[in-house]
Design an enzyme around this catalytic site. Structure first.
Site: not given
Ligand code: PMV
Length: 297
Positions: A71, A78-81, A123
């Site tokens: 999702p 998901s954008s990284a994947a 990510d």
């Molecule tokens: O919500 P996500 O998967 O984009 O994770 C963000 C994680 C943070 O530590 C809040 C920010 C980051 O870039 O590490």
């Protein structure tokens, strides 16, 4: 034609604290994004700035087909994947000879550009390499893989990572005496947890503590709290929000026997549960033609 896929990710420990130079532990998880690229004479017709970024960075033209099990905007990367799988497929289709490390670096640069500087390499690194990774101040160390039983609970409440990061930043600026010790405690939980990766019972307890500290930072959400409580009551070793919070997803670390019960408890709260485990492959080549659906991501 080349088809590649890349996994999503969850934070086991340390989200938000990593933004301030503290350690974090992230893990690649099984839902994947599949991307097929075919050489062509025209740029791809897509609405995704991530995919456009991949084609312009690699300086090639062609068509692209995406199928995602992840999702979007839920904190599962998901954008990284999508970016990692697209770069890997382009690399293969055009025989460009880039390594996995090159792909991870390029994917991070693209995410950073699209997200206007607000991206961490977590990510993209985890999605390209797979496994469990310790991140600290831009350095990454792969930790021994573990066969965890994880249940992801998606609140279906969309969130903005940049808004949550900004919120913690201003809280820290206004109340350093309160926020700094919370970040130090997250650091301590993370560094202690590293020594107990093979003991899910202990690890679950640290996840519970990490969640409480994230609640104290103000990044939880009533639905996240409800799912965390429901998962624990259904027998999880521990549960916490994952990623930026304010919506998005939580994770529960479970004994094998109770993962279905935990998933049921999450679904009982009108959320979506995904039973999953570690992905150790990272980006990988798939059999050609695996993708059927074209999307405008
Ligand atoms: O919500 P996500 O998967 O984009 O994770 C963000 C994680 C943070 O530590 C809040 C920010 C980051 O870039 O590490």
């Amino acid at each position: 034609m080349a088809t590649w896929s890349a996994p999503g990710k969850v934070f086991l420990f340390g989200e938000h604290a990593v933004v301030f130079g503290k350690p974090g532990i992230a893990m690649a998880v099984k839902p994947r994004v599949y991307v097929t690229v075919r050489k062509g004479r025209h740029p791809p017709r897509v609405k995704s700035p991530y995919i456009e970024g991949c084609f312009s960075e690699m300086d090639v033209k062609g068509s692209v087909y995406v199928h995602s099990q992840l999702p979007s905007s839920s904190g599962l990367g998901s954008s990284a994947a999508v970016t990692v799988a697209t770069l890997s497929a382009i690399n293969d289709e055009f025989d460009l000879g880039r390594t996995r490390a090159d792909i991870a670096d390029m994917a991070f640069a693209i995410e950073k550009k699209v997200q206007k500087g607000r991206a961490s390499p977590t990510d993209t690194y985890v999605s390209s390499h797979g496994g469990i990774v310790l991140i600290k101040e831009g350095t990454k160390r792969r930790l021994p893989p573990q066969s965890f039983n994880i249940v992801i609970g998606n609140t279906l409440v969309s969130h903005s990572t940049s808004r949550m990061v900004e919120m913690v930043g201003s809280f820290k600026q206004q109340e350093p005496d309160i926020v700094d010790p919370i970040l130090d405690s997250i650091d301590a939980v993370c560094m202690t947890a590293i020594h107990h990766l093979s003991d899910p019972k202990i690890l679950g307890r640290y996840m519970d503590i990490n969640h409480a500290l994230l609640e104290a930072l103000g990044v939880s959400h009533p639905t996240l709290t409800r799912l965390v409580m429901a998962a624990r009551a259904a027998g999880a070793y521990g549960a916490k929000l994952t990623g930026a919070g304010g919506g998005g997803c939580m994770i529960a670390l479970c004994p094998k026997r109770s993962k279905t019960r935990v998933a049921g408890a999450i679904e009982g709260c009108d959320a979506k549960a995904i039973i999953t485990t570690i992905d150790t492959d990272g980006a990988r080549k798939e059999h050609e033609g695996k993708i059927a659906r074209k999307t405008g991501r």
